[in-house]
Design a protein around this motif. Structure first.
Motif: not given
Length: 287
Positions: A146-150, A178-183, A222-227
């Motif tokens: 899971c990518v938590r951020g940058w 956890l909510r986000g985008w799968l790549v 991970l989507d910061h706005a939805r998590t």
């Protein structure tokens, strides 16, 4: 020969007439094009014959890349605007339909954080290079990166930033949503000689527990706005990672640039032939 009032010698030959000398038809009618059989002209003509289809192929390739980019933009736009679905449901649908999961598909999953931080190097955000902060998580389907951020690079790429783990991370951690985008996971192996805690590829080679997991071929951004911050493990200086912005790139201009090169090559070859024919025609007329 005639002598003008200014004393300048002029040419009375028809080939030297301004009108006839600039007429391609008259030049080629008066010329003998056997010079095209000379080795130097044969080599030049063969070069033109090779360049024209090569430039056309490059132009077509750029148009294909443009079409692929537009298709990718449409797929990302459709995926990112849809509502998040359970990760297990997305995986089951993809397996049933025998198709890959599109990149940047929004999903949610309940998972437990592992007490591990990985720094994926050479990741860009707004033209600034830095690291993706990656933490493995345990889901009902298996381990998942899971990518938590940058975070930006501070001193150098050889210095691994220190980031706090998500609250309660570890074997006895409580499940979080956890909510986000799968790549898709990165292809290839890890670069050798990396500093401790850094990885160059996000795939099963980044963390041993990923091997054999049904989710080893994916990464959850991970989507910061939805998590929730508690579930995300947000920390000061941790920026979000968003889907790529839609853009067509320079492919359209590059495609027409290659076609312009074709015109220039043909025009240049024709001009050289015309000049040579005019010179030979003038030489024969002067005999």
């Amino acid at each position: 020969r005639d002598i003008g009032v200014t004393g300048v010698q002029t040419c009375a030959l028809p080939i030297c007439s301004p009108k006839r000398g600039n007429d391609p038809g008259s030049v080629f009618r008066a010329a003998n094009l056997t010079f095209l059989r000379e080795p130097s002209w044969i080599a030049l003509t063969l070069l033109v014959v090779l360049l024209v289809p090569s430039f056309w192929h490059l132009s077509t390739w750029q148009f294909h890349r443009l079409d692929s980019r537009r298709t990718q933009n449409a797929a990302i736009a459709a995926a990112t605007t849809s509502a998040p679905q359970p990760l297990e449901q997305v995986m089951a649908q993809a397996a049933q339909q025998q198709r890959p999961v599109p990149d940047w598909t929004p999903v949610w999953v309940d998972a437990r954080w592992e007490a591990v931080n990985l720094m994926a190097r050479k990741r860009w955000r707004d033209d600034v290079m830095g690291f993706w902060v990656v933490s493995p998580a345990r889901t009902a389907s298996g381990a998942l990166l899971c990518v938590r951020g940058w975070v930006p690079t501070t001193k150098s790429a050889a210095t691994t930033p220190t980031m706090t783990l998500p609250a309660g991370a570890g074997p006895q951690s409580s499940p979080v949503r956890l909510r986000g985008w799968l790549v898709a996971a990165d292809p290839g192996a890890q670069a050798p000689g990396l500093p401790t805690g850094q990885v160059s590829r996000l795939n099963r080679t980044a963390w041993p527990s990923l091997r054999g997991s049904p989710l080893e071929g994916f990464v959850l951004v991970l989507d910061h706005a939805r998590t929730e911050p508690r579930a995300l493990g947000a920390a000061p200086g941790l920026y979000d990672v968003s889907p790529p912005k839609a853009g067509e790139g320079p492919h359209h201009s590059y495609a027409w640039q290659w076609r312009a090169f074709i015109v220039l090559v043909l025009a240049g070859w024709a001009r050289l032939v015309f000049n040579e024919a005019r010179q030979q025609a003038a030489a024969r007329s002067a005999e």
